[in-house]
Design a protein around this motif. Structure first.
Motif, PDB file in Angstrom:
ATOM      1  N   UNK A   6      34.466  48.162  45.477  1.00 21.90           N
ATOM      2  CA  UNK A   6      33.096  47.861  45.854  1.00 21.90           C
ATOM      3  C   UNK A   6      33.044  46.531  46.592  1.00 21.90           C
ATOM      4  N   UNK A   7      31.923  46.209  47.157  1.00 25.12           N
ATOM      5  CA  UNK A   7      31.789  44.970  47.925  1.00 25.12           C
ATOM      6  C   UNK A   7      32.062  43.771  47.021  1.00 25.12           C
ATOM      7  N   UNK A   8      33.032  42.929  47.439  1.00 24.13           N
ATOM      8  CA  UNK A   8      33.359  41.726  46.685  1.00 24.13           C
ATOM      9  C   UNK A   8      34.174  41.967  45.433  1.00 24.13           C
ATOM     10  N   UNK A   9      34.585  43.192  45.152  1.00 26.84           N
ATOM     11  CA  UNK A   9      35.318  43.515  43.928  1.00 26.84           C
ATOM     12  C   UNK A   9      36.813  43.272  44.119  1.00 26.84           C
ATOM     13  N   UNK A  10      37.452  42.729  43.090  1.00 27.29           N
ATOM     14  CA  UNK A  10      38.908  42.595  43.035  1.00 27.29           C
ATOM     15  C   UNK A  10      39.446  43.678  42.111  1.00 27.29           C
ATOM     16  N   UNK A  11      40.331  44.510  42.624  1.00 26.10           N
ATOM     17  CA  UNK A  11      40.887  45.631  41.862  1.00 26.10           C
ATOM     18  C   UNK A  11      42.236  45.208  41.294  1.00 26.10           C
ATOM     19  N   UNK A  12      42.382  45.363  39.975  1.00 24.96           N
ATOM     20  CA  UNK A  12      43.627  45.020  39.287  1.00 24.96           C
ATOM     21  C   UNK A  12      44.399  46.310  39.015  1.00 24.96           C
ATOM     22  N   UNK A  13      45.634  46.346  39.478  1.00 23.58           N
ATOM     23  CA  UNK A  13      46.502  47.502  39.289  1.00 23.58           C
ATOM     24  C   UNK A  13      47.691  47.112  38.425  1.00 23.58           C
ATOM     25  N   UNK A  14      48.083  48.010  37.557  1.00 22.69           N
ATOM     26  CA  UNK A  14      49.216  47.757  36.677  1.00 22.69           C
ATOM     27  C   UNK A  14      50.078  48.986  36.507  1.00 22.69           C
ATOM     28  N   UNK A  15      50.758  49.041  35.374  1.00 20.53           N
ATOM     29  CA  UNK A  15      51.708  50.115  35.112  1.00 20.53           C
ATOM     30  C   UNK A  15      51.067  51.490  35.190  1.00 20.53           C
ATOM     31  N   UNK A  16      49.885  51.638  34.632  1.00 17.09           N
ATOM     32  CA  UNK A  16      49.220  52.941  34.618  1.00 17.09           C
ATOM     33  C   UNK A  16      48.702  53.319  35.993  1.00 17.09           C
ATOM     34  N   UNK A  17      47.974  52.416  36.645  1.00 15.49           N
ATOM     35  CA  UNK A  17      47.345  52.729  37.931  1.00 15.49           C
ATOM     36  C   UNK A  17      48.374  52.944  39.033  1.00 15.49           C
ATOM     37  N   UNK A  18      49.526  52.238  38.954  1.00 14.15           N
ATOM     38  CA  UNK A  18      50.547  52.352  39.984  1.00 14.15           C
ATOM     39  C   UNK A  18      51.584  53.428  39.680  1.00 14.15           C
ATOM     40  N   UNK A  19      51.551  53.981  38.454  1.00 13.41           N
ATOM     41  CA  UNK A  19      52.589  54.927  38.017  1.00 13.41           C
ATOM     42  C   UNK A  19      53.968  54.293  38.170  1.00 13.41           C
ATOM     43  N   UNK A  20      54.032  52.987  37.851  1.00 11.11           N
ATOM     44  CA  UNK A  20      55.277  52.224  37.960  1.00 11.11           C
ATOM     45  C   UNK A  20      55.745  51.870  36.555  1.00 11.11           C
ATOM     46  N   UNK A  21      56.759  52.538  36.021  1.00  8.69           N
ATOM     47  CA  UNK A  21      57.165  52.325  34.635  1.00  8.69           C
ATOM     48  C   UNK A  21      57.595  50.897  34.322  1.00  8.69           C
ATOM     49  N   UNK A  22      58.099  50.149  35.303  1.00  6.93           N
ATOM     50  CA  UNK A  22      58.606  48.807  35.044  1.00  6.93           C
ATOM     51  C   UNK A  22      57.610  47.709  35.439  1.00  6.93           C
ATOM     52  N   UNK A  23      56.399  48.075  35.773  1.00  4.31           N
ATOM     53  CA  UNK A  23      55.389  47.079  36.121  1.00  4.31           C
ATOM     54  C   UNK A  23      54.696  46.579  34.855  1.00  4.31           C
ATOM     55  N   UNK A  24      54.054  45.417  34.967  1.00  5.53           N
ATOM     56  CA  UNK A  24      53.260  44.893  33.862  1.00  5.53           C
ATOM     57  C   UNK A  24      51.943  45.671  33.754  1.00  5.53           C
ATOM     58  N   UNK A  25      51.235  45.471  32.643  1.00  6.12           N
ATOM     59  CA  UNK A  25      49.951  46.158  32.463  1.00  6.12           C
ATOM     60  C   UNK A  25      48.942  45.710  33.507  1.00  6.12           C
ATOM     61  N   UNK A  26      49.019  44.441  33.925  1.00  6.52           N
ATOM     62  CA  UNK A  26      48.226  43.926  35.044  1.00  6.52           C
ATOM     63  C   UNK A  26      49.193  43.238  36.001  1.00  6.52           C
ATOM     64  N   UNK A  27      49.466  43.899  37.114  1.00  5.67           N
ATOM     65  CA  UNK A  27      50.544  43.440  37.985  1.00  5.67           C
ATOM     66  C   UNK A  27      50.051  42.956  39.346  1.00  5.67           C
ATOM     67  N   UNK A  28      49.126  43.678  39.958  1.00  2.12           N
ATOM     68  CA  UNK A  28      48.648  43.351  41.291  1.00  2.12           C
ATOM     69  C   UNK A  28      47.138  43.144  41.271  1.00  2.12           C
TER      70      UNK A  28
END
Length: 764
Positions: free
Chosen positions: A36-58
């Motif tokens: 959304x406008x002005x929103x910061x989206x946090x992506x982690x292990x679940x959202x990225x489907x990355x098994x070795x990522x942190x729970x909040x990574x990007x």
């Protein structure tokens, strides 16, 4: 032959059954981010489907002026942005002349910097770091008090060697000591920041103190909060998962990430995601890969070549089938490294083709070859089960890679075996000088590989290869040559007094190579390579004692082996109180004796013991693993390095101790076949009619003893590690583990050497 073909067909049928019974699994074909406008989206292990990522990574946000902006939220894992051929690591910075930087408040001023070195000042001291050595006011810092011998030797080499030959060592800021590559900073935790070589440049990165990244500022910018635009980015890597980046054009509000490797799997296309994140689902493809119909055309041509082996011209068909196998294996491996998945059906056919071809090639089938084929088929089955039982796509790559390397090794070995046979039939042979030049060149190639690993690699090798495996083979061949000549030196020595000088000349290359190999292995923070070398040395000395009929030496070696077993048992019973003062290597024994008291370093041993306990005699499914074929493997996949060091624990968990007993029988048959082949060479040397035939037989005898000793060492160390007989040691189990370099550079050449019969170098 009939028994071997039956066992091979049964193991291949189990692989097919595992593929047929594998449940459906789903993964994202594309990940769309629409904030959304002005929103910061946090992506982690679940959202990225990355098994070795942190729970909040990007953290991603859409800036009206600069477009998509990316920030790394992980304290321990880096994020890499790729723009064409360049890499940008978030949270790191290249120092420029005139810039200043701070490490937890301590200020430094950069006076000069280039791609090879950087100079900076603080509190009146001039510091210079060249990627390997730290200098204070023009003088290298002394070694730290707790530095090991290998670290001191490495520091001395870096001070004396030219810059291009120095071995990279990072500079650590913090702590209370000025020594080695540590720059002490008052009231700053050790390792608060690191300055190290990375892709040809010196980069400053924040360190981790108590799980948090230290505050490191460059030009007033905190590297922990570094934010970079994705304009021009083609891909990014987060948590070992690679994503293709599509930021759209014309201010598009949707960012698309396409995962390409190490992707997490879901049992169903249903997952709760943030409002700003959506997935395009796709099912896991097991039977069909990315290579398409071209790969199957090669397979069809290869099958035609195998048919020609028995129908038209056995030798010509065998050459065609071996060459096509080599091409197919190399093509599959290159495609896999390029990011194209070959699926699972194609590697299955490659593995079956390689092992079947190895059985039907001209020549007598020996016990060693038959046992090796069964062990290789069992190893492929275990690796396929790991790939199907893990909740991510990474594990199937081990099976695909092993099958491709097996095809390369068997194809090249088959061609070499056929060439040896052709040379024997036509009476062609190499003279002694040519043989020695070939062995010397082989040794130089192995030494170059070891040097490359020391200079540019790490404990995992260099460029995904392990030169140590090639070095072990070269060491066995070179030593076999020297010992074979040792028994024939009296044939042309002019005076008995020359024997001592000739002994030194013949054995010096082997001793030099052994010393260099040991030096390269000592740098690894593990004593298992030294134990492996010790097993090899004892076995070679014992084989020499047998051939020289030195019964006292052979008896002494057997007593030494019994003494080693007694010492291991004593250490197990004595406890850990007396081991603390042993330093670094005592940690392995302490974890071994009391794994529960070391919850982090003892995790591998504890999880392995739990997996073995769950397996019991009949396997975790109580049906010798037949009911669980292709199914989820559960917690056993959480064992660190289960595909390498702890593959035996997976085997016992899945197929029980009964399956392990069958594997032990096959391993015993392999070692017995190696002993029988060496014994036949021994008898051939004793009955030889001239020096050349005697040298060829003795060379074969010692080479088989050396190769068998290394395989025995791998078996002992791996079983001892998995069953907690020995402390944790990092050695794969031959044939079973996913050790690609061990398979390609050691096992396949060893099998080709045995299958070629007596060395055709001498035209026997």
């Amino acid at each position: 032959m009939a028994l071997t073909l039956a066992l091979l067909a049964g193991l291949c049928a189990l692989q097919v059954l595992a593929l047929l019974r594998a449940p459906a699994a789903w993964m994202p074909a594309a990940i769309h981010v629409t904030p959304l406008a002005g929103e910061t989206v946090v992506l982690g292990q679940t959202e990225l489907a990355a098994p070795h990522a942190d729970r909040q990574h990007l953290a991603l946000r859409l800036d009206p002026r600069d477009g998509w902006m990316l920030r790394n939220l992980s304290a321990a894992r880096q994020v890499v942005v790729l723009r064409g051929g360049e890499e940008q690591r978030l949270g790191s910075s290249t120092l420029a002349p005139g810039a200043g930087f701070q490490v937890d408040g301590a200020r430094f001023q950069v006076s000069a910097a280039d791609t090879g070195s950087v100079e900076f000042t603080r509190n009146g001291n001039q510091w210079r770091y060249d990627g390997a050595t730290l200098y204070r006011d023009g003088r290298a810092l002394p070694d730290c008090p707790d530095a090991r011998f290998s670290t001191r030797a490495l520091a001395l080499w870096n001070r004396l060697a030219p810059g291009v030959l120095t071995i990279a060592r990072p500079l650590a800021f913090g702590g209370n000591l000025y020594c080695g590559n540590r720059l002490g900073v008052e009231r700053v935790a050790p390792g608060a920041a690191l300055l190290a070589r990375s892709h040809g440049r010196l980069q400053l990165t924040p360190g981790s103190t108590d799980g948090e990244r230290a505050a490191v500022l460059v030009g007033g910018l905190d590297l922990r909060r570094q934010e970079v635009p994705l304009t021009g980015a083609t891909a990014l890597i987060a948590g070992h998962t690679r994503f293709q980046v599509d930021a759209g054009t014309g201010g598009a509000r949707t960012l698309t990430l396409v995962p390409g490797r190490q992707v997490g799997l879901q049992a169903a296309p249903d997952l709760k995601l943030p409002v700003a994140v959506t997935w395009d689902w796709q099912p896991r493809q097991l039977w069909r890969g990315d290579l398409g119909a071209k790969a199957w055309l090669v397979v069809a041509a290869a099958l035609a070549g195998i048919a020609g082996t028995t129908v038209v011209s056995r030798t010509g068909g065998a050459v065609a089938a071996s060459a096509l196998l080599l091409v197919a294996g190399a093509g599959t491996l290159l495609a896999q490294r390029a990011g194209l998945s070959p699926g699972a059906a194609l590697p299955l056919l490659l593995g079956a083709w390689a092992l079947g071809l190895w059985l039907v090639l001209p020549g007598r089938l020996t016990l060693l070859t038959a046992a090796a084929v069964v062990l290789l088929a069992a190893g492929l089955l275990v690796q396929l089960e790991m790939g199907l039982g893990a909740p991510q796509t990474t594990w199937l790559r081990y099976y695909q890679k092993s099958a491709a390397l097996l095809a390369i090794g068997c194809g090249a070995g088959g061609l070499l075996r056929l060439w040896f046979r052709h040379a024997a039939l036509h009476g062609r042979r190499l003279d002694q000088r040519a043989i020695e030049w070939l062995l010397a060149g082989f040794a130089l190639v192995a030494l170059a590989g070891l040097a490359a690993q020391v200079l540019w690699g790490d404990e995992g090798g260099v460029s995904d290869l392990q030169p140590v495996e090639l070095a072990k083979l070269a060491l066995s061949a070179l030593t076999a040559h020297c010992l074979a000549l040792r028994f024939g030196w009296h044939s042309d020595a002019p005076h008995p007094a020359d024997h001592g000088a000739r002994w030194l000349r013949l054995i010096a290359p082997a001793l030099l190579f052994l010393a260099l190999l040991g030096l390269a292995l000592v740098q690894v923070d593990d004593f298992s390579p030294l134990i492996l070398l010790l097993v090899w040395c004892v076995a070679m000395t014992f084989s020499y004692a047998l051939l020289a009929r030195q019964r006292l030496l052979a008896a002494a070696l057997l007593l030494a082996a019994l003494l080693a077993v007694t010492v291991i048992a004593w250490l197990r019973l004595a406890g850990s109180e007396d081991l603390v003062r042993w330093g670094f290597y005592a940690d392995r024994f302490l974890v071994w004796l009391d794994p529960a008291g070391h919850p982090h370093t003892g995790q591998q041993l504890l999880l392995g013991a739990r997996a073995i306990s769950e397996g019991g005699w009949l396997g975790a499914d109580w049906w010798f693993g037949l009911r669980g074929l292709g199914q989820n493997a559960g917690d056993v996949m959480r064992i660190p390095a289960v595909q390498d060091d702890f593959a035996a624990s997976f085997l016992i968990n899945r197929h029980g101790l009964a399956g392990a007993l069958l594997l032990w029988c096959a391993q015993a048959a392999f070692l017995g076949g190696m002993a029988l082949a060496a014994r036949a060479a021994w008898r051939s040397g004793a009955a030889a009619r001239n020096f050349r035939q005697a040298w060829a037989a003795r060379f074969r005898y010692f080479a088989l003893c050396g190769g068998g000793a290394f395989v025995l060492g791998h078996f002992l160390l791996s079983w001892g590690t998995n069953l907690a007989i020995f402390p944790i040691m990092g050695q794969p189990m031959s044939f079973l583990s996913a050790g690609g370099s061990h398979l390609l550079f050691f096992l396949c050449p060893l099998l080709a050497f045995d299958a070629a019969g007596a060395p055709i170098l001498e035209g026997e």
